[in-house]
Motif scaffolding. Sequence first.
Motif, short mmCIF file in Angstrom:
data_model
loop_
_atom_site.label_atom_id
_atom_site.label_comp_id
_atom_site.label_asym_id
_atom_site.label_seq_id
_atom_site.Cartn_x
_atom_site.Cartn_y
_atom_site.Cartn_z
N TYR A 232 -1.05 -10.19 -0.17
CA TYR A 232 -1.57 -8.84 -0.44
C TYR A 232 -0.70 -8.02 -1.39
O TYR A 232 -1.22 -7.30 -2.25
CB TYR A 232 -1.79 -8.09 0.88
N ILE B 256 -4.93 -2.04 2.91
CA ILE B 256 -4.42 -3.40 3.00
C ILE B 256 -2.94 -3.45 2.63
O ILE B 256 -2.12 -4.06 3.32
CB ILE B 256 -5.23 -4.34 2.06
N CYS C 94 -8.25 -12.55 0.26
CA CYS C 94 -7.26 -13.61 0.04
C CYS C 94 -7.75 -14.65 -0.95
O CYS C 94 -6.96 -15.27 -1.65
CB CYS C 94 -6.91 -14.29 1.35
#
Length: 436
Positions: free
Chosen positions: A307, A342, A395
């Motif tokens: 991330y 995130i 992802c």
Amino acid sequence: MTTYNPMRELPAKAGYKAGDMFVLCGELFGRGYANGIIDEARRAGMTIIGTTVGRRDADGTLRPLNDAELAEAEANLGGKIINVPLEAGFDMEPDGSGTTPLDQLKGVKTDEWESVRLNWEGIEASRQSGIRRFTANMGKVAEELERLIPAGASVLFAHSMAGGIPRARIFMPLLNKVFKGQGERFISSETFWNSELGRLCQLSFDEVTADTFRYLIDATVAIRKRNTAAGARVSYVAYGYHGCEVLVNGRYTWQTYTPYLQGWAKVRLEDVATAAWNEGVRATVFNCPEILTNSSALFLGVEISLYPLLAALEKEGNGKAAEQVRQECQALLKPDAGVRDILEKANDYLASPVLAPFGDYAGWPLHNTPELAELMLGCSEELLGMNANPKEIVCGVLSRAVFSGVGRLMFDAAWAPAAPVFWLNHDVIARRLQAD
């Protein structure tokens, strides 16, 4: 332990061209690291040659691909495949008595794993038999390559073999507890690694992940000598992992996924490259960032370090590539979640005091603890839960960005390699993605 050597500057553009050869040692399955460098080789007009691990029949016999399998594999690769089975490892290799390592593990129950005692003389005989089989088949592949590769062509060999979990039923439920277990389901990676099953895994990991790189280098010495004598370049690259720098609290910081049991084999892979380099061979291991692939899905939590690439893209230019990746990621999130959410969640995890003891580069690889497992797996679940569709996740976008950047960096660096081991961290990958 290899001296930490991060790549900080973008390498010059490679000089590979039409007529030069790209050889993949390791079959291509799905999408992963190797796709990035193959894309670069194709873009440069190189001729692409691949290999196969072969297939096992119902009776365990290893065989080449049949016509349908070969056609599918060549279509996936976009090039010719030399149809000689290069399955590495020895778990299905019989010893002198006809017993394989898998036979020794038949009928073992999950609550008996710590008490398993293996016949190590038989295991070693199987290992040696596996080496003989693999190196003989690698020799056949090399002979075919000598016929296919012109003497004046530059050649880039890419080694993508990794893994080696023995194919006994006992391993997957155990490893799920090692990598994903919490509470009563938690198994210490150190306890597992010090068991006889762990010892077998280590031997298998070493053979599949590391030693095959040496076998490739040794088998292709004739090509290397012939083509370099003609003024061409011959280089070897391999995929390593030894932690990765990502942004933590705004600073690039080395961190690692724990427990990474293949870490010892990856160090061995670095040693293979260093030994070859000292012999005058252009062999380089590129330690790559964490991504999420079919094979890495077992290691839940490994993807958390992906991330911060979003923040690195912003820090290293924040250009069109950064905006495109951000938009793609945002489109996959639930309406009440954003990219900033995130990043904040991932940063909280990576900056947690619980992770501090695992930032010891000199002690790598390290084993897990119940506290680490609880924090990592809980954070992973929360982050994955921010995706609108569990089958289309952020992802995936970030993994594709990583292997694209890694592929370009490896491809260019292989033209004039400067060291036997490099780390490709988020900083240089973000710059590479935004350089064009």
